[in-house]
Design a protein around this motif. Structure first.
Motif, PDB file in Angstrom:
ATOM      1  N   ILE A 114      -1.721   0.276 -10.457  1.00  0.00           N
ATOM      2  CA  ILE A 114      -2.025   0.049  -9.087  1.00  0.00           C
ATOM      3  C   ILE A 114      -1.610  -1.621  -8.777  1.00  0.00           C
ATOM      4  CG2 ILE A 114      -4.529  -1.139  -9.125  1.00  0.00           C
ATOM      5  CD1 ILE A 114      -4.891   1.729 -10.480  1.00  0.00           C
ATOM      6  N   PRO A 115      -1.859  -0.927  -7.009  1.00  0.00           N
ATOM      7  CA  PRO A 115      -1.098  -1.961  -6.703  1.00  0.00           C
ATOM      8  C   PRO A 115      -1.361  -3.633  -6.854  1.00  0.00           C
ATOM      9  CG  PRO A 115      -1.007  -0.354  -5.233  1.00  0.00           C
ATOM     10  CD  PRO A 115      -1.985  -0.377  -7.180  1.00  0.00           C
ATOM     11  N   ALA A 116      -0.876  -4.826  -6.953  1.00  0.00           N
ATOM     12  CA  ALA A 116      -0.705  -6.577  -7.121  1.00  0.00           C
ATOM     13  C   ALA A 116      -1.300  -6.732  -5.511  1.00  0.00           C
ATOM     14  CB  ALA A 116       0.119  -6.678  -8.195  1.00  0.00           C
ATOM     15  N   SER A 117      -1.207  -6.055  -4.373  1.00  0.00           N
ATOM     16  CA  SER A 117      -0.954  -6.863  -3.601  1.00  0.00           C
ATOM     17  C   SER A 117      -2.268  -6.471  -3.064  1.00  0.00           C
ATOM     18  CB  SER A 117      -0.436  -6.320  -2.052  1.00  0.00           C
ATOM     19  OG  SER A 117      -0.775  -6.910  -1.234  1.00  0.00           O
ATOM     20  N   LYS A 118      -2.785  -8.002  -2.474  1.00  0.00           N
ATOM     21  CA  LYS A 118      -4.295  -7.921  -1.796  1.00  0.00           C
ATOM     22  C   LYS A 118      -4.733  -7.566  -0.752  1.00  0.00           C
ATOM     23  CE  LYS A 118      -3.632 -12.194   0.594  1.00  0.00           C
ATOM     24  NZ  LYS A 118      -4.715 -12.905   1.551  1.00  0.00           N
ATOM     25  N   ASP A 119      -3.755  -6.807  -0.465  1.00  0.00           N
ATOM     26  CA  ASP A 119      -3.204  -5.987   1.415  1.00  0.00           C
ATOM     27  C   ASP A 119      -3.476  -4.563   0.320  1.00  0.00           C
ATOM     28  OD1 ASP A 119      -4.094  -8.353   2.683  1.00  0.00           O
ATOM     29  OD2 ASP A 119      -1.639  -8.166   3.218  1.00  0.00           O
ATOM     30  N   ALA A 120      -3.637  -4.032  -0.515  1.00  0.00           N
ATOM     31  CA  ALA A 120      -3.450  -2.462  -0.736  1.00  0.00           C
ATOM     32  C   ALA A 120      -4.493  -2.515  -1.217  1.00  0.00           C
ATOM     33  CB  ALA A 120      -2.572  -2.035  -1.902  1.00  0.00           C
ATOM     34  N   GLN A 135      -7.298  -1.572  -2.966  1.00  0.00           N
ATOM     35  CA  GLN A 135      -7.908  -1.044  -4.633  1.00  0.00           C
ATOM     36  C   GLN A 135      -8.609   0.076  -5.343  1.00  0.00           C
ATOM     37  OE1 GLN A 135      -6.297  -2.573  -7.099  1.00  0.00           O
ATOM     38  NE2 GLN A 135      -4.982  -3.568  -5.601  1.00  0.00           N
ATOM     39  N   ALA A 136      -9.829   0.470  -4.510  1.00  0.00           N
ATOM     40  CA  ALA A 136     -10.551   1.867  -4.460  1.00  0.00           C
ATOM     41  C   ALA A 136     -10.534   2.851  -4.482  1.00  0.00           C
ATOM     42  CB  ALA A 136     -12.198   0.831  -3.159  1.00  0.00           C
ATOM     43  N   LYS A 137      -9.125   3.079  -3.157  1.00  0.00           N
ATOM     44  CA  LYS A 137      -8.508   4.696  -3.430  1.00  0.00           C
ATOM     45  C   LYS A 137      -7.496   4.126  -4.782  1.00  0.00           C
ATOM     46  CE  LYS A 137      -6.557   7.428  -1.274  1.00  0.00           C
ATOM     47  NZ  LYS A 137      -7.812   9.216  -0.971  1.00  0.00           N
ATOM     48  N   ALA A 138      -6.902   3.029  -5.107  1.00  0.00           N
ATOM     49  CA  ALA A 138      -6.498   3.220  -6.037  1.00  0.00           C
ATOM     50  C   ALA A 138      -7.227   3.386  -6.888  1.00  0.00           C
ATOM     51  CB  ALA A 138      -5.730   1.949  -6.297  1.00  0.00           C
ATOM     52  N   ILE A 139      -7.867   3.445  -7.598  1.00  0.00           N
ATOM     53  CA  ILE A 139      -8.671   3.789  -9.114  1.00  0.00           C
ATOM     54  C   ILE A 139      -9.411   5.392  -8.771  1.00  0.00           C
ATOM     55  CG2 ILE A 139     -10.871   3.425  -9.732  1.00  0.00           C
ATOM     56  CD1 ILE A 139      -8.962   1.019  -9.884  1.00  0.00           C
ATOM     57  N   GLU A 140      -9.554   5.594  -7.555  1.00  0.00           N
ATOM     58  CA  GLU A 140      -9.770   6.570  -6.932  1.00  0.00           C
ATOM     59  C   GLU A 140      -8.500   7.582  -6.757  1.00  0.00           C
ATOM     60  OE1 GLU A 140     -10.513   9.373  -2.755  1.00  0.00           O
ATOM     61  OE2 GLU A 140     -11.290   7.143  -3.212  1.00  0.00           O
ATOM     62  N   LEU A 141      -7.475   7.365  -6.957  1.00  0.00           N
ATOM     63  CA  LEU A 141      -6.583   8.257  -7.006  1.00  0.00           C
ATOM     64  C   LEU A 141      -6.039   8.226  -8.630  1.00  0.00           C
ATOM     65  CD1 LEU A 141      -3.939   7.077  -4.207  1.00  0.00           C
ATOM     66  CD2 LEU A 141      -5.196   9.209  -4.235  1.00  0.00           C
ATOM     67  N   LEU A 142      -6.452   7.120  -9.482  1.00  0.00           N
ATOM     68  CA  LEU A 142      -6.178   7.233 -10.556  1.00  0.00           C
ATOM     69  C   LEU A 142      -7.157   7.822 -11.478  1.00  0.00           C
ATOM     70  CD1 LEU A 142      -4.719   5.684 -13.243  1.00  0.00           C
ATOM     71  CD2 LEU A 142      -7.006   4.286 -13.040  1.00  0.00           C
ATOM     72  N   LEU A 143      -8.024   7.956 -11.248  1.00  0.00           N
ATOM     73  CA  LEU A 143      -8.859   9.532 -12.161  1.00  0.00           C
ATOM     74  C   LEU A 143      -9.343  10.153 -11.138  1.00  0.00           C
ATOM     75  CD1 LEU A 143     -12.430   6.791 -12.377  1.00  0.00           C
ATOM     76  CD2 LEU A 143     -10.580   7.001 -13.921  1.00  0.00           C
ATOM     77  N   GLY A 144      -9.006  10.144 -10.397  1.00  0.00           N
ATOM     78  CA  GLY A 144      -9.348  11.940  -9.575  1.00  0.00           C
ATOM     79  C   GLY A 144     -10.967  12.497  -9.621  1.00  0.00           C
ATOM     80  N   ASP A 145     -10.174  13.529 -10.188  1.00  0.00           N
ATOM     81  CA  ASP A 145     -11.716  15.055 -10.621  1.00  0.00           C
ATOM     82  C   ASP A 145     -11.804  14.413 -11.850  1.00  0.00           C
ATOM     83  OD1 ASP A 145      -9.429  16.597 -11.127  1.00  0.00           O
ATOM     84  OD2 ASP A 145     -10.066  18.191 -10.177  1.00  0.00           O
ATOM     85  N   GLY A 190       0.881  -1.394   0.215  1.00  0.00           N
ATOM     86  CA  GLY A 190      -0.129   0.343  -0.105  1.00  0.00           C
ATOM     87  C   GLY A 190       0.785   1.462  -0.095  1.00  0.00           C
ATOM     88  N   GLY A 191       2.282   0.787   0.685  1.00  0.00           N
ATOM     89  CA  GLY A 191       2.869   2.579   0.241  1.00  0.00           C
ATOM     90  C   GLY A 191       2.930   2.733  -0.894  1.00  0.00           C
ATOM     91  N   MET A 192       2.952   1.837  -1.776  1.00  0.00           N
ATOM     92  CA  MET A 192       3.304   2.462  -3.312  1.00  0.00           C
ATOM     93  C   MET A 192       1.820   3.541  -3.955  1.00  0.00           C
ATOM     94  SD  MET A 192       3.097  -1.226  -5.521  1.00  0.00           S
ATOM     95  CE  MET A 192       2.077   0.157  -7.287  1.00  0.00           C
ATOM     96  N   LEU A 193       1.061   3.859  -3.264  1.00  0.00           N
ATOM     97  CA  LEU A 193      -0.679   4.239  -3.649  1.00  0.00           C
ATOM     98  C   LEU A 193      -0.391   5.326  -3.730  1.00  0.00           C
ATOM     99  CD1 LEU A 193      -3.839   2.963  -0.779  1.00  0.00           C
ATOM    100  CD2 LEU A 193      -3.219   2.690  -3.533  1.00  0.00           C
ATOM    101  N   PRO A 194       0.755   6.387  -4.014  1.00  0.00           N
ATOM    102  CA  PRO A 194       0.898   7.781  -4.571  1.00  0.00           C
ATOM    103  C   PRO A 194       1.095   7.284  -6.008  1.00  0.00           C
ATOM    104  CG  PRO A 194       1.872   7.789  -1.935  1.00  0.00           C
ATOM    105  CD  PRO A 194       1.175   6.622  -2.320  1.00  0.00           C
ATOM    106  N   GLN A 195       1.573   6.242  -6.711  1.00  0.00           N
ATOM    107  CA  GLN A 195       1.788   5.947  -7.901  1.00  0.00           C
ATOM    108  C   GLN A 195       0.395   5.765  -8.590  1.00  0.00           C
ATOM    109  OE1 GLN A 195       6.451   4.364  -8.586  1.00  0.00           O
ATOM    110  NE2 GLN A 195       4.721   3.756  -7.595  1.00  0.00           N
TER     111      GLN A 195
END
Length: 439
Positions: free
Chosen positions: A356-362, A364-374, A345-350
Protein backbone atom coordinates in the motif's frame (compact mmCIF):
# COMPACT_ATOMS: atom_id res chain seq x y z
CA UNK A 1 65.77 2.82 -21.00
CA UNK A 2 65.02 6.54 -21.23
CA UNK A 3 62.51 5.95 -24.03
CA UNK A 4 60.73 3.33 -21.92
CA UNK A 5 60.45 5.79 -19.03
CA UNK A 6 58.99 8.47 -21.28
CA UNK A 7 56.57 5.98 -22.78
CA UNK A 8 55.46 4.86 -19.33
CA UNK A 9 54.83 8.45 -18.31
CA UNK A 10 52.77 9.02 -21.45
CA UNK A 11 50.70 5.93 -20.67
CA UNK A 12 50.07 7.18 -17.14
CA UNK A 13 48.97 10.54 -18.52
CA UNK A 14 46.55 8.88 -20.93
CA UNK A 15 45.11 6.66 -18.18
CA UNK A 16 44.69 9.65 -15.91
CA UNK A 17 42.91 11.59 -18.63
CA UNK A 18 40.60 8.70 -19.40
CA UNK A 19 39.87 8.24 -15.68
CA UNK A 20 39.01 11.89 -15.34
CA UNK A 21 36.64 11.69 -18.29
CA UNK A 22 35.06 8.56 -16.90
CA UNK A 23 34.70 10.19 -13.49
CA UNK A 24 33.04 13.25 -15.01
CA UNK A 25 30.64 11.11 -16.99
CA UNK A 26 29.70 8.95 -14.03
CA UNK A 27 29.40 11.72 -11.46
CA UNK A 28 26.01 13.14 -12.35
CA UNK A 29 25.92 15.48 -9.35
CA UNK A 30 28.87 17.50 -10.55
CA UNK A 31 30.87 19.97 -8.52
CA UNK A 32 27.82 22.03 -7.62
CA UNK A 33 26.32 19.13 -5.69
CA UNK A 34 23.05 19.44 -7.62
CA UNK A 35 21.52 16.28 -9.06
CA UNK A 36 22.03 16.17 -12.81
CA UNK A 37 20.99 14.19 -15.84
CA UNK A 38 22.69 12.42 -18.69
CA UNK A 39 24.69 14.23 -21.32
CA UNK A 40 23.38 14.49 -24.83
CA UNK A 41 20.40 15.93 -26.66
CA UNK A 42 16.91 16.10 -25.16
CA UNK A 43 15.55 13.51 -27.59
CA UNK A 44 18.06 10.88 -26.57
CA UNK A 45 16.51 7.81 -24.94
CA UNK A 46 17.76 7.25 -21.39
CA UNK A 47 17.73 3.67 -20.15
CA UNK A 48 17.36 3.02 -16.42
CA UNK A 49 17.62 -0.26 -14.53
CA UNK A 50 15.52 -0.72 -11.39
CA UNK A 51 16.44 -3.53 -8.99
CA UNK A 52 13.77 -4.73 -6.56
CA UNK A 53 12.82 -7.78 -4.53
CA UNK A 54 9.23 -8.21 -5.77
CA UNK A 55 8.67 -10.75 -8.57
CA UNK A 56 8.15 -8.91 -11.86
CA UNK A 57 4.76 -10.53 -12.43
CA UNK A 58 3.51 -9.26 -9.04
CA UNK A 59 3.32 -5.64 -10.18
CA UNK A 60 6.77 -4.28 -11.10
CA UNK A 61 6.54 -5.28 -14.77
CA UNK A 62 3.18 -3.55 -15.14
CA UNK A 63 4.63 -0.51 -13.38
CA UNK A 64 7.59 -0.12 -15.74
CA UNK A 65 5.44 -0.92 -18.78
CA UNK A 66 3.07 1.91 -17.83
CA UNK A 67 5.93 4.32 -17.24
CA UNK A 68 7.70 3.37 -20.47
CA UNK A 69 4.53 3.94 -22.49
CA UNK A 70 4.07 7.40 -20.96
CA UNK A 71 7.77 8.35 -21.11
CA UNK A 72 9.35 7.24 -24.40
CA UNK A 73 12.57 9.16 -23.66
CA UNK A 74 13.16 7.44 -20.30
CA UNK A 75 12.85 3.68 -20.48
CA UNK A 76 13.04 1.54 -17.33
CA UNK A 77 13.99 -2.14 -17.10
CA UNK A 78 13.15 -4.08 -13.96
CA UNK A 79 15.59 -6.60 -12.48
CA UNK A 80 14.38 -8.81 -9.65
CA UNK A 81 16.73 -9.85 -6.85
CA UNK A 82 15.53 -12.12 -4.08
CA UNK A 83 15.37 -10.30 -0.75
CA UNK A 84 17.50 -12.74 1.22
CA UNK A 85 21.18 -12.93 2.13
CA UNK A 86 22.33 -14.19 -1.27
CA UNK A 87 20.06 -11.78 -3.14
CA UNK A 88 21.26 -8.76 -1.18
CA UNK A 89 24.85 -9.87 -1.76
CA UNK A 90 24.09 -9.99 -5.49
CA UNK A 91 22.79 -6.41 -5.40
CA UNK A 92 25.72 -5.17 -3.30
CA UNK A 93 28.17 -6.83 -5.68
CA UNK A 94 26.47 -5.17 -8.64
CA UNK A 95 26.67 -1.79 -6.93
CA UNK A 96 30.35 -2.16 -6.03
CA UNK A 97 31.43 -3.60 -9.38
CA UNK A 98 29.64 -0.97 -11.44
CA UNK A 99 27.05 -3.22 -13.02
CA UNK A 100 23.93 -1.66 -14.47
CA UNK A 101 22.00 -0.42 -11.41
CA UNK A 102 20.35 3.01 -11.42
CA UNK A 103 17.58 2.53 -8.85
CA UNK A 104 17.38 -0.08 -6.10
CA UNK A 105 15.01 -1.05 -3.30
CA UNK A 106 16.14 -1.42 0.32
CA UNK A 107 14.02 -3.50 2.68
CA UNK A 108 15.83 -2.92 5.98
CA UNK A 109 17.47 0.13 7.54
CA UNK A 110 20.75 -1.72 8.32
CA UNK A 111 21.19 -2.65 4.66
CA UNK A 112 20.47 0.90 3.53
CA UNK A 113 22.97 2.27 6.08
CA UNK A 114 25.58 -0.16 4.82
CA UNK A 115 25.02 0.99 1.24
CA UNK A 116 25.20 4.63 2.27
CA UNK A 117 28.53 3.97 4.00
CA UNK A 118 29.90 2.33 0.84
CA UNK A 119 28.91 5.35 -1.24
CA UNK A 120 26.32 3.47 -3.25
CA UNK A 121 23.24 5.56 -2.37
CA UNK A 122 22.74 9.12 -3.61
CA UNK A 123 22.01 11.92 -1.15
CA UNK A 124 18.50 13.07 -2.09
CA UNK A 125 18.83 16.49 -0.43
CA UNK A 126 19.33 18.41 -3.70
CA UNK A 127 15.87 17.32 -4.84
CA UNK A 128 14.28 19.89 -2.56
CA UNK A 129 11.08 20.36 -4.58
CA UNK A 130 9.71 17.09 -3.15
CA UNK A 131 9.05 17.24 0.60
CA UNK A 132 9.49 13.66 1.77
CA UNK A 133 8.29 14.36 5.32
CA UNK A 134 5.13 16.03 4.07
CA UNK A 135 4.41 13.35 1.46
CA UNK A 136 5.13 10.28 3.57
CA UNK A 137 4.46 11.48 7.11
CA UNK A 138 6.50 11.33 10.30
CA UNK A 139 7.40 7.66 9.79
CA UNK A 140 9.72 8.61 6.95
CA UNK A 141 12.26 9.98 9.44
CA UNK A 142 13.04 6.46 10.57
CA UNK A 143 14.84 6.03 7.23
CA UNK A 144 17.16 9.00 7.76
CA UNK A 145 20.86 8.16 7.70
CA UNK A 146 23.06 10.81 9.30
CA UNK A 147 20.05 13.15 9.18
CA UNK A 148 19.74 12.82 5.41
CA UNK A 149 17.48 10.90 3.05
CA UNK A 150 19.39 8.52 0.82
CA UNK A 151 16.26 6.57 -0.07
CA UNK A 152 12.56 7.34 -0.42
CA UNK A 153 10.32 5.08 1.72
CA UNK A 154 7.35 4.25 -0.49
CA UNK A 155 4.99 1.85 1.25
CA UNK A 156 3.18 1.41 4.53
CA UNK A 157 4.79 -1.41 6.47
CA UNK A 158 2.00 -3.42 8.04
CA UNK A 159 2.93 -6.22 10.40
CA UNK A 160 0.21 -8.24 12.08
CA UNK A 161 -0.90 -11.76 12.88
CA UNK A 162 -2.86 -13.70 10.27
CA UNK A 163 -5.53 -15.98 11.77
CA UNK A 164 -7.69 -18.81 10.51
CA UNK A 165 -11.07 -17.38 11.49
CA UNK A 166 -12.90 -20.64 10.85
CA UNK A 167 -10.62 -22.31 13.38
CA UNK A 168 -11.23 -19.45 15.84
CA UNK A 169 -15.00 -19.84 15.45
CA UNK A 170 -14.80 -23.59 16.02
CA UNK A 171 -12.82 -22.99 19.23
CA UNK A 172 -15.17 -20.21 20.35
CA UNK A 173 -12.38 -17.61 20.34
CA UNK A 174 -12.86 -13.96 19.33
CA UNK A 175 -10.49 -12.18 16.97
CA UNK A 176 -7.97 -10.44 19.31
CA UNK A 177 -7.81 -6.66 19.26
CA UNK A 178 -5.10 -6.27 21.92
CA UNK A 179 -3.14 -9.19 23.31
CA UNK A 180 0.15 -10.45 24.72
CA UNK A 181 2.59 -13.20 23.76
CA UNK A 182 1.12 -15.28 26.60
CA UNK A 183 -2.33 -14.86 25.02
CA UNK A 184 -0.89 -16.07 21.73
CA UNK A 185 0.25 -19.29 23.42
CA UNK A 186 -3.22 -19.82 24.95
CA UNK A 187 -4.87 -19.34 21.54
CA UNK A 188 -2.30 -21.64 19.93
CA UNK A 189 -3.05 -24.42 22.38
CA UNK A 190 -6.77 -24.17 21.61
CA UNK A 191 -6.21 -24.10 17.83
CA UNK A 192 -3.58 -26.83 17.52
CA UNK A 193 -4.55 -30.20 16.07
CA UNK A 194 -2.70 -33.31 14.96
CA UNK A 195 -2.29 -31.77 11.50
CA UNK A 196 -2.05 -28.08 12.35
CA UNK A 197 0.42 -25.99 14.35
CA UNK A 198 -1.15 -23.40 16.60
CA UNK A 199 1.24 -20.54 15.80
CA UNK A 200 4.33 -19.79 13.73
CA UNK A 201 6.76 -16.90 13.32
CA UNK A 202 9.43 -16.40 10.69
CA UNK A 203 12.89 -17.25 12.05
CA UNK A 204 14.44 -14.03 10.76
CA UNK A 205 12.42 -11.83 13.11
CA UNK A 206 11.40 -14.00 16.03
CA UNK A 207 13.11 -11.55 18.39
CA UNK A 208 12.14 -8.32 16.66
CA UNK A 209 8.41 -8.77 17.23
CA UNK A 210 8.80 -9.76 20.88
CA UNK A 211 11.35 -7.79 22.90
CA UNK A 212 12.48 -5.22 20.32
CA UNK A 213 9.12 -3.49 20.64
CA UNK A 214 10.20 -2.63 24.18
CA UNK A 215 13.83 -1.89 23.38
CA UNK A 216 12.58 0.58 20.78
CA UNK A 217 11.57 2.68 23.82
CA UNK A 218 14.24 1.66 26.33
CA UNK A 219 17.06 1.67 23.83
CA UNK A 220 19.46 -1.17 23.01
CA UNK A 221 22.27 0.73 24.74
CA UNK A 222 22.17 1.90 28.36
CA UNK A 223 23.06 5.40 29.52
CA UNK A 224 26.52 4.20 30.52
CA UNK A 225 27.17 3.08 26.92
CA UNK A 226 26.88 -0.66 27.53
CA UNK A 227 24.53 -3.23 26.03
CA UNK A 228 20.92 -3.35 27.18
CA UNK A 229 20.32 -6.85 25.83
CA UNK A 230 20.29 -8.11 29.39
CA UNK A 231 17.12 -6.11 30.13
CA UNK A 232 14.55 -8.38 31.88
CA UNK A 233 12.14 -8.08 28.94
CA UNK A 234 14.68 -9.80 26.65
CA UNK A 235 14.93 -12.94 28.77
CA UNK A 236 11.16 -13.06 29.22
CA UNK A 237 10.56 -12.89 25.49
CA UNK A 238 13.14 -15.54 24.66
CA UNK A 239 11.74 -17.86 27.33
CA UNK A 240 8.20 -17.53 25.97
CA UNK A 241 9.35 -18.18 22.40
CA UNK A 242 11.33 -21.21 23.59
CA UNK A 243 8.39 -22.58 25.58
CA UNK A 244 6.09 -22.43 22.55
CA UNK A 245 8.64 -24.40 20.55
CA UNK A 246 9.71 -26.97 23.14
CA UNK A 247 7.34 -27.02 26.13
CA UNK A 248 3.77 -26.50 24.90
CA UNK A 249 5.03 -27.38 21.39
CA UNK A 250 2.44 -25.20 19.68
CA UNK A 251 5.00 -23.59 17.35
CA UNK A 252 7.40 -25.34 14.95
CA UNK A 253 10.99 -25.17 16.26
CA UNK A 254 13.41 -23.02 14.31
CA UNK A 255 15.54 -26.06 13.53
CA UNK A 256 12.55 -27.75 11.88
CA UNK A 257 11.64 -24.67 9.86
CA UNK A 258 15.17 -24.23 8.58
CA UNK A 259 16.16 -27.85 7.96
CA UNK A 260 12.94 -28.65 6.11
CA UNK A 261 12.83 -25.22 4.41
CA UNK A 262 9.26 -24.92 5.65
CA UNK A 263 7.21 -22.41 3.65
CA UNK A 264 5.22 -20.82 6.48
CA UNK A 265 2.95 -18.87 4.16
CA UNK A 266 1.98 -22.04 2.32
CA UNK A 267 1.54 -23.82 5.65
CA UNK A 268 -0.87 -21.15 6.87
CA UNK A 269 -2.85 -20.96 3.62
CA UNK A 270 -2.98 -24.75 3.57
CA UNK A 271 -4.53 -24.86 7.09
CA UNK A 272 -1.41 -26.38 8.61
CA UNK A 273 -0.73 -23.33 10.78
CA UNK A 274 -3.60 -21.58 12.56
CA UNK A 275 -1.87 -18.25 13.25
CA UNK A 276 1.04 -16.69 11.37
CA UNK A 277 3.04 -13.71 12.58
CA UNK A 278 3.68 -11.93 9.29
CA UNK A 279 2.43 -8.89 7.41
CA UNK A 280 0.90 -7.42 4.30
CA UNK A 281 3.16 -9.27 1.85
CA UNK A 282 1.24 -12.51 2.50
CA UNK A 283 -1.61 -11.08 0.42
CA UNK A 284 0.40 -11.81 -2.72
CA UNK A 285 -0.04 -15.53 -2.08
CA UNK A 286 -3.33 -15.33 -0.18
CA UNK A 287 -4.95 -13.78 -3.26
CA UNK A 288 -3.52 -16.53 -5.46
CA UNK A 289 -6.15 -19.23 -5.05
CA UNK A 290 -4.76 -21.18 -7.99
CA UNK A 291 -1.49 -22.03 -6.29
CA UNK A 292 -2.81 -21.68 -2.76
CA UNK A 293 -6.44 -22.82 -2.68
CA UNK A 294 -8.00 -21.77 0.61
CA UNK A 295 -11.31 -22.84 2.13
CA UNK A 296 -11.23 -20.61 5.23
CA UNK A 297 -11.64 -16.92 6.00
CA UNK A 298 -8.52 -15.03 7.08
CA UNK A 299 -8.75 -12.61 10.01
CA UNK A 300 -6.18 -10.23 11.44
CA UNK A 301 -4.88 -9.15 14.84
CA UNK A 302 -2.23 -6.63 15.92
CA UNK A 303 1.18 -7.88 16.98
CA UNK A 304 1.24 -9.11 20.58
CA UNK A 305 2.85 -7.05 23.29
CA UNK A 306 4.96 -8.66 25.98
CA UNK A 307 2.76 -7.80 28.97
CA UNK A 308 -0.78 -6.55 29.41
CA UNK A 309 -1.13 -2.78 29.64
CA UNK A 310 2.49 -2.30 28.58
CA UNK A 311 3.23 1.34 27.75
CA UNK A 312 6.89 1.08 26.78
CA UNK A 313 6.16 -0.74 23.56
CA UNK A 314 6.28 0.07 19.85
CA UNK A 315 4.87 -2.03 17.03
CA UNK A 316 7.08 -3.16 14.18
CA UNK A 317 5.88 -1.17 11.20
CA UNK A 318 6.27 2.35 9.93
CA UNK A 319 7.26 2.72 6.29
CA UNK A 320 9.18 0.38 4.04
CA UNK A 321 10.44 -0.29 0.52
CA UNK A 322 12.97 2.55 0.65
CA UNK A 323 14.03 3.17 -2.94
CA UNK A 324 17.48 4.66 -3.55
CA UNK A 325 19.32 6.02 -6.57
CA UNK A 326 22.80 4.72 -7.32
CA UNK A 327 25.24 7.54 -6.61
CA UNK A 328 27.28 6.38 -9.61
CA UNK A 329 24.35 6.43 -12.03
CA UNK A 330 24.79 8.64 -15.08
CA UNK A 331 21.07 9.45 -15.03
CA UNK A 332 20.19 10.59 -11.53
CA UNK A 333 17.76 13.29 -12.67
CA UNK A 334 15.77 10.83 -14.78
CA UNK A 335 15.89 8.25 -12.01
CA UNK A 336 14.44 10.83 -9.61
CA UNK A 337 11.60 11.64 -12.02
CA UNK A 338 10.70 7.95 -12.15
CA UNK A 339 10.99 7.57 -8.38
CA UNK A 340 8.62 10.49 -7.66
CA UNK A 341 6.05 9.07 -10.08
CA UNK A 342 6.44 5.60 -8.58
CA UNK A 343 5.94 6.81 -5.01
CA UNK A 344 2.94 9.04 -5.73
CA UNK A 345 0.88 6.30 -7.33
CA UNK A 346 2.84 4.55 -10.03
CA UNK A 347 3.44 1.67 -7.61
CA UNK A 348 -0.31 0.87 -7.32
CA UNK A 349 -0.12 -2.36 -9.37
CA UNK A 350 1.72 -3.88 -6.39
CA UNK A 351 -1.20 -3.17 -4.05
CA UNK A 352 -2.76 -6.53 -4.90
CA UNK A 353 0.26 -8.08 -3.18
CA UNK A 354 -0.16 -5.92 -0.08
CA UNK A 355 2.12 -3.02 -0.96
CA UNK A 356 0.00 0.00 0.00
CA UNK A 357 1.57 3.35 -1.04
CA UNK A 358 2.70 5.65 1.76
CA UNK A 359 2.38 8.90 -0.21
CA UNK A 360 -0.57 11.11 0.70
CA UNK A 361 -1.01 11.76 -3.03
CA UNK A 362 -1.52 8.08 -3.90
CA UNK A 363 -5.09 6.77 -4.27
CA UNK A 364 -5.53 4.83 -1.03
CA UNK A 365 -9.08 3.72 -1.84
CA UNK A 366 -7.85 2.28 -5.14
CA UNK A 367 -5.03 0.52 -3.32
CA UNK A 368 -7.44 -1.25 -0.95
CA UNK A 369 -9.69 -2.14 -3.88
CA UNK A 370 -6.74 -3.73 -5.66
CA UNK A 371 -5.65 -5.45 -2.45
CA UNK A 372 -8.93 -7.33 -2.06
CA UNK A 373 -10.04 -7.62 -5.69
CA UNK A 374 -13.03 -9.95 -5.95
CA UNK A 375 -11.94 -11.95 -2.87
CA UNK A 376 -13.66 -9.89 -0.16
CA UNK A 377 -15.48 -13.00 1.03
CA UNK A 378 -12.11 -14.62 1.81
CA UNK A 379 -11.27 -12.04 4.48
CA UNK A 380 -12.76 -10.84 7.72
CA UNK A 381 -13.18 -7.21 6.65
CA UNK A 382 -13.80 -5.83 10.13
CA UNK A 383 -10.49 -7.05 11.52
CA UNK A 384 -8.68 -6.13 8.30
CA UNK A 385 -9.94 -2.56 8.50
CA UNK A 386 -8.85 -2.46 12.12
CA UNK A 387 -5.22 -3.39 11.43
CA UNK A 388 -5.01 -1.24 8.28
CA UNK A 389 -6.32 1.89 9.96
CA UNK A 390 -4.68 1.62 13.38
CA UNK A 391 -2.55 4.49 14.64
CA UNK A 392 -0.33 2.42 16.91
CA UNK A 393 3.18 3.76 17.65
CA UNK A 394 5.70 1.98 15.42
CA UNK A 395 9.43 1.43 15.13
CA UNK A 396 11.86 0.49 12.38
CA UNK A 397 14.63 -2.03 12.91
CA UNK A 398 17.73 0.16 12.91
CA UNK A 399 20.40 -1.92 14.66
CA UNK A 400 23.61 -2.46 12.67
CA UNK A 401 23.58 -5.70 10.71
CA UNK A 402 26.56 -7.01 12.68
CA UNK A 403 24.60 -6.67 15.93
CA UNK A 404 21.57 -8.39 14.43
CA UNK A 405 23.82 -11.24 13.29
CA UNK A 406 25.33 -11.54 16.78
CA UNK A 407 21.89 -11.83 18.32
CA UNK A 408 20.72 -14.40 15.80
CA UNK A 409 23.80 -16.57 16.32
CA UNK A 410 23.58 -16.61 20.11
CA UNK A 411 19.81 -16.79 20.51
CA UNK A 412 19.55 -19.56 17.93
CA UNK A 413 21.90 -21.63 20.06
CA UNK A 414 19.41 -21.24 22.88
CA UNK A 415 16.43 -22.10 20.69
CA UNK A 416 18.11 -25.30 19.48
CA UNK A 417 19.17 -26.21 23.06
CA UNK A 418 22.90 -25.70 22.42
CA UNK A 419 23.22 -23.25 25.32
CA UNK A 420 21.14 -22.00 28.23
CA UNK A 421 19.16 -18.78 28.28
CA UNK A 422 21.65 -17.23 30.70
CA UNK A 423 24.58 -18.18 28.47
CA UNK A 424 22.83 -16.81 25.39
CA UNK A 425 22.19 -13.43 27.01
CA UNK A 426 25.68 -13.23 28.51
CA UNK A 427 27.28 -13.98 25.15
CA UNK A 428 25.14 -11.44 23.31
CA UNK A 429 25.88 -8.74 25.86
CA UNK A 430 29.61 -9.51 25.75
CA UNK A 431 29.76 -9.41 21.96
CA UNK A 432 27.53 -6.33 21.76
CA UNK A 433 29.79 -4.50 24.22
CA UNK A 434 32.82 -5.45 22.13
CA UNK A 435 31.05 -4.06 19.07
CA UNK A 436 30.23 -0.82 20.91
CA UNK A 437 33.88 -0.39 21.94
CA UNK A 438 35.05 -0.89 18.35
CA UNK A 439 32.54 1.62 17.05
Amino acid sequence: MKKKSVGFVVILMIVAALSACSSNNNNSQGTSGQAGSSNGSSDKVVNLTFWGGVPAEAGPQEIVDTWNKQNPNIQVTYVRYVNDDSGNLKLDTALVSGQNVDIFANYTKPLLSKRVSSGAALDLSPFSEYNIDDKMGAGAKEWLVDDKYYALPTKRNMHFVWLNKDALDEAGLPVPTDWTLADVEKYAKALQTDTRWGYASFPFWRDVVSFDGSLAVQGSVKEDGTSNFDAPIVGEALQQQYDMMHTSKVSPPISLIETTKMNLIAEFLGNKVAMLNAGEWVFRDANNLTDYPRDFTAAFAPLPRMTEGQDDFRYLGGLGDAIAINAKSEHTKEAWEFLKWYADGGMLPQAAGGRIPASKDADQAKAIELLLGDLKDKYDLESLERVLSNELPTFQVSLPQEVLDIRTEEFDKYYIKAQSLEEAIQNVVKRHNEFLKRN
